[in-house]
Write a protein that holds these residues in place. Structure first.
Motif, PDB file in Angstrom:
ATOM      1  N   ALA A 402       0.839  -1.212   0.000  1.00  0.00           N
ATOM      2  CA  ALA A 402       0.000   0.000   0.000  1.00  0.00           C
ATOM      3  C   ALA A 402       0.867   1.253   0.000  1.00  0.00           C
ATOM      4  O   ALA A 402       0.598   2.207  -0.733  1.00  0.00           O
ATOM      5  N   VAL A 403       1.927   1.263   0.802  1.00  0.00           N
ATOM      6  CA  VAL A 403       2.816   2.428   0.858  1.00  0.00           C
ATOM      7  C   VAL A 403       3.539   2.604  -0.477  1.00  0.00           C
ATOM      8  O   VAL A 403       3.662   3.714  -0.989  1.00  0.00           O
ATOM      9  N   ALA A 405       2.536   1.582  -3.424  1.00  0.00           N
ATOM     10  CA  ALA A 405       1.581   2.000  -4.451  1.00  0.00           C
ATOM     11  C   ALA A 405       1.307   3.489  -4.377  1.00  0.00           C
ATOM     12  O   ALA A 405       1.014   4.130  -5.394  1.00  0.00           O
ATOM     13  N   ALA A 406       1.425   4.054  -3.167  1.00  0.00           N
ATOM     14  CA  ALA A 406       1.213   5.490  -2.985  1.00  0.00           C
ATOM     15  C   ALA A 406       2.470   6.302  -3.266  1.00  0.00           C
ATOM     16  O   ALA A 406       2.464   7.527  -3.098  1.00  0.00           O
TER      17      ALA A 406
END
Length: 502
Positions: A402-403, A405-406
């Motif tokens: 998630a990190v 992807a951001a």
């Protein structure tokens, strides 16, 4: 004898020898051809290979490199050669390391330094068929050969070294060396043990491929770019950046768990309650541990029969980590004096419902075959700790994705935890007496410490070094990339300076 199995018959003659032509035949036809003067070549029974090849690999310190991922079969074979006087095998190279034992008769071997170091495939110009020519040559040309020739001219071999083997002689010749063999007597018989140990490219390549499979970007099909070269190029640049980011997280500890580098074959079954694996590792409640990038633990489906599982047992996993310990059977597998107190304690450790897990390490190949697979039997006191680890590991992976992807860099602590956290998770929550819980605390810590040692030894976890532990996130990766670029520039400048001085 030729009747031992299928054979290949090869026609031979005095030099200058024509290229060999092989044909697969059955045992009866092989015997007829041998009487007519043909040479025979055939594989040894698999049972003999399983007996001799692993022992030789272990004696040479091959460890994990001497076994195939997945089934653990030895990376080698044994061949038998039978030929008559004047039979010649022309100049060629092999990709295996070879140990030849002359059993009967004699042969003259000639050797010349090979064209590449640590070749991937053989060069076989001595065969009439060129079916493997392109495969051999494209790998040859990418290995920085001394020449582009499939076979050097005859003048190249004029100063070749020569050795003659008689009955009882043994010869080692490394992979990649040019060699030429001539039989000097009738009924020459020799056996050859050929080893093709795994390379660093095999080990690291599988590890990197597994890391790439973890990326949604890299798992996406490479489609939709027909007729759009500019767009395809931009997509390739983006995925290459993702490849570099993933590859930079890989460590030597991920690739080489302690159990893989041991001389003997790793245990296939481990009873966590009694295992001594990793016993030398000091573990304290304040220590931190890191999940391996290449390891997973999955729970095996319940209900597997004892008989079915025992049929695939291996003596290599003997002792308290063997099958008897997995099922809690057999007093002979448990050390101790047999006193009532000791027996009671042993039963307490192994009592209750058991769960069985499989630990896999490094399986990024076409067959998804693991370089290491260990079957873990876990009694009820360990189950909560194992489940906490599996969930914490998955949560760490999801958080990191998630990190990333951001567009951010996950903190170094994402993939780590403390032994104290695992201890807390392993304590069953109950409304019972606090005094009773406190009295059992030393036993719980002993179990948690044992679990941590086993999982570190088998490569699922790594103990984080108190000092000098490197970060796996942002600054490390960017600095590492800059160091690599600086090294390339320095090498280019050094090479330019040498050219100018020459």
């Amino acid at each position: 004898t030729p009747a031992a199995g299928p054979a290949a018959a090869a026609a031979g003659a005095m030099e200058p020898a024509p290229p060999l032509e092989s044909v697969a035949v059955d045992a009866e036809a092989a015997l007829v051809l041998a009487r007519a003067g043909a040479a025979l070549y055939f594989r040894a029974p698999e049972e003999l290979e399983d007996l001799l090849v692993p022992g030789l690999c272990n004696a040479l310190g091959a460890a994990f490199a001497g076994r195939y991922p997945g089934d653990g079969k030895p990376r080698g074979e044994i061949e038998t050669f039978i030929a008559g006087r004047g039979h010649v095998t022309g100049w060629h190279t092999d990709f295996q390391h070879n140990f030849t034992l002359q059993l009967r008769g004699s042969k003259t071997w000639r050797f010349k330094r090979g064209p590449v170091e640590h070749n991937i495939r053989a060069l076989t110009p001595h065969y009439r068929s060129r079916s493997n020519y392109e495969q051999q040559m494209k790998l040859h040309l990418t290995s920085n050969p001394s020449s582009v020739d499939f076979r050097p001219p005859d003048s190249f071999f004029e100063d070749a070294e020569e050795v003659t083997l008689s009955a009882g002689s043994m010869l080692y010749h490394p992979a990649g060396i040019w060699h030429h063999v001539e039989c000097l007597t009738d009924n020459s018989v020799s056996i050859n043990v050929s080893l093709s140990c795994a390379t660093w490219a095999d080990l690291v390549g599988d590890g990197i491929r597994q890391l790439l499979w973890a990326s949604p970007v890299l798992r996406a099909p490479a489609v939709g770019f027909a007729g759009e070269p500019a767009r395809a190029r931009r997509a390739a640049e983006a995925v290459l950046a993702e490849v570099r980011r993933r590859a930079n997280t890989l460590t030597a500890d991920d690739l080489l768990p302690p159990v893989l580098t041991e001389a003997e074959e790793p245990p296939r079954r481990v009873n966590v309650a009694t295992s001594r694996l990793g016993a030398a590792l000091a573990v304290r409640p304040g220590d931190r541990f890191r999940f391996s990038r290449l390891a997973v633990i999955l729970q095996l489906a319940p209900g597997r029969s004892r008989g079915k599982d025992s049929s695939s047992s291996s003596s290599a996993s003997g002792g308290s980590d063997g099958e008897a310990a997995d099922y809690g059977g057999g007093g002979s597998s448990t050390a101790g004096s047999g006193s009532v107190g000791e027996v009671g304690r042993r039963r307490a450790v192994g009592a209750g419902v058991r769960r069985v897990y499989a630990l896999h390490v490094n399986f990024g190949n076409e067959d998804v075959a693991s370089w290491l697979r260990v079957r873990l039997t876990v009694s009820q006191p360990f189950a909560a700790a194992i489940e906490w680890l599996r969930n914490r590991h998955l949560a760490a992976r999801r958080s990191e994705e998630a990190v990333a992807a951001a567009g951010g860099n996950p903190p170094p602590s994402t993939f780590t935890f403390s032994a104290r956290e695992l201890l807390a998770a392993a304590v069953p929550h109950s409304s019972g007496s606090g005094g009773s819980s406190g009295a059992r605390a030393p036993a719980r810590w002993t179990r948690v410490a044992r679990l941590l040692r086993v999982l570190c030894h088998c490569g699922y976890l790594q103990k984080v070094r108190a000092t000098g532990a490197r970060s796996l996130s942002g600054p490390h990766r960017s600095n590492g990339g800059q160091r690599a670029r600086d090294l390339v520039v320095r090498n280019q400048r050094h090479a330019a300076a040498r050219r100018s001085s020459d």
